[in-house]
Design a protein around this motif. Sequence first.
Motif, mmCIF file in Angstrom:
data_model
loop_
_atom_site.group_PDB
_atom_site.id
_atom_site.type_symbol
_atom_site.label_atom_id
_atom_site.label_comp_id
_atom_site.label_asym_id
_atom_site.label_seq_id
_atom_site.Cartn_x
_atom_site.Cartn_y
_atom_site.Cartn_z
ATOM 1 N N UNK A 405 -47.290 -13.255 -60.722
ATOM 2 C CA UNK A 405 -46.375 -12.056 -60.798
ATOM 3 C C UNK A 405 -46.963 -11.008 -61.513
ATOM 4 N N UNK A 406 -47.685 -11.431 -62.510
ATOM 5 C CA UNK A 406 -48.181 -10.163 -63.537
ATOM 6 C C UNK A 406 -49.274 -9.269 -62.698
ATOM 7 N N UNK A 407 -50.138 -9.788 -61.906
ATOM 8 C CA UNK A 407 -51.004 -9.180 -61.140
ATOM 9 C C UNK A 407 -50.400 -8.228 -59.995
ATOM 10 N N UNK A 408 -49.110 -8.872 -59.352
ATOM 11 C CA UNK A 408 -48.436 -8.201 -58.355
ATOM 12 C C UNK A 408 -47.527 -7.149 -58.882
ATOM 13 N N UNK A 409 -47.280 -7.301 -60.147
ATOM 14 C CA UNK A 409 -46.276 -6.140 -60.667
ATOM 15 C C UNK A 409 -46.950 -4.833 -60.712
ATOM 16 N N UNK A 410 -46.019 -3.646 -60.297
ATOM 17 C CA UNK A 410 -46.498 -2.458 -60.419
ATOM 18 C C UNK A 410 -46.696 -2.077 -61.903
ATOM 19 N N UNK A 411 -47.918 -1.418 -62.228
ATOM 20 C CA UNK A 411 -48.135 -1.096 -63.743
ATOM 21 C C UNK A 411 -47.012 -0.072 -64.455
ATOM 22 N N UNK A 412 -46.744 -0.459 -65.648
ATOM 23 C CA UNK A 412 -45.443 0.287 -66.219
ATOM 24 C C UNK A 412 -46.392 1.578 -66.532
ATOM 25 N N UNK A 413 -45.313 2.630 -67.213
ATOM 26 C CA UNK A 413 -45.580 3.618 -67.811
ATOM 27 C C UNK A 413 -46.784 3.586 -68.980
ATOM 28 N N UNK A 414 -46.286 2.732 -69.788
ATOM 29 C CA UNK A 414 -47.312 2.391 -71.107
ATOM 30 C C UNK A 414 -48.646 1.929 -70.561
ATOM 31 N N UNK A 415 -48.744 1.168 -69.551
ATOM 32 C CA UNK A 415 -49.923 0.743 -69.098
ATOM 33 C C UNK A 415 -50.905 1.982 -68.487
ATOM 34 N N UNK A 416 -50.216 2.757 -67.833
ATOM 35 C CA UNK A 416 -50.944 3.824 -67.286
ATOM 36 C C UNK A 416 -51.327 4.763 -68.202
ATOM 37 N N UNK A 417 -50.401 5.041 -69.262
ATOM 38 C CA UNK A 417 -50.997 5.870 -70.395
ATOM 39 C C UNK A 417 -52.121 5.461 -71.184
#
Length: 420
Positions: A405-417
């Motif tokens: 589930x974690x691998x398929x979840x879209x990246x959050x804004x904090x992860x992208x930052x």
Amino acid sequence: MLMPRSPLLSVQARFWELVSAGLGPGDAGVVVRVSAASGRLWFRQCGGVNPQLQQPRGVKRPRLTHAEREQIMLGTASGESIRSIARRLGRAATTVMREIERNGKVRGLEGRYRALHRFGANRGGWDAKSGYSAVLAQQRSEARARRPKTGKIARCPALSDEVQRLLTKKFSPAQIAGRLAKTYPDRPAMLVSHETIYKALYVQGRGELRRELTKCLRTGRALRKPRNRRPSGDGPGHIQGMVNISERPAEADDRAVPGHWEGDLIIGKNQTSQIGTLVERSSGFVHFVHLPGRRDAATVATALTKVIKTLPDALRRSLTWDQGIEMHHHSRISIDADIDIFFCDPHSPWQRGSNENTNGLARQYFPKGTDLSVHSEAYLAEVAAELNERPRKRFDWDNPAEVLNRLLSPPTESTVATNP
């Protein structure tokens, strides 16, 4: 009608006749009316050997004859060089050198005395300087070529007794060979390979070890069983059009991208029932394939396609399987399920390490020697769900479902930052 030789070939043939008679290559060149430099060049290019006497590459010359050995003995007695002797015989210099080194040494004073007495100089049969005798060399060569030969175990009673003693203690041939090497490191006569022990047991006519000792082996076979060979590329077991695992995308190797699966079958009692297993490499997520009746290629293709088509597109990147005949319809699976299929090398289960580990976990629910056809498709789904909820050490005790589930979840804004 035979064509006459060209003038150059005739000149070269005469040149080599003169060289064989003892004339130097430069002088032989002058005699045949070419320059001395040309004669020396011909000699160097052919390595000092008449090209008409040279054998094609890969073709072995016959053994030295008794007449050739007499010529070697006369040459060494007169102080002739090894290269000169080789040129006269049309042999390689290394052949003559090995012949003198192997048969020109009589070990020990007693052996030298016997040889001198038998092949003395008064009979013209002995070269005292090199210790080489044509008659003795011929006898040694014939003795070495005689077949069948007595094996090492039969030649050494102490070794034979020790091997038989260890066999009766249920030691394997490999264990016997290793133990003897450790026990007798300074006695070469007591060292033997495991293959020599097997031959002494199985090869008929040797009589080196008692045949009943085969019962002491773990297999207990009275005859050696050859390894099964995989069928050739044209045989019925070959999978047409398969793509090797070496061509699988690199992203599948590092497990960073989900969607790369490994698959196999676990087999039930008497080879009459089976269950298909699928495991996702990045997360360890498991799916079971219901195969209650058969495991022929058509049935497996239908069942696999049905399971794979339930997966989202992001999880249909590749499937790796072994070279089992149940995958003969792999191209059909690849097209219908929209997934690339790769095949492991023969006898290489470590190339599907995740799947091998999953099969071990599945055996807790589907023990070996049981009938696997009694399990329904609903029960297989329950077992898969339970395995997918088991925490795993390699995921810091997260379970495969959480990791996927974690691998398929879209990246959050904090992860992208943090990972631009």
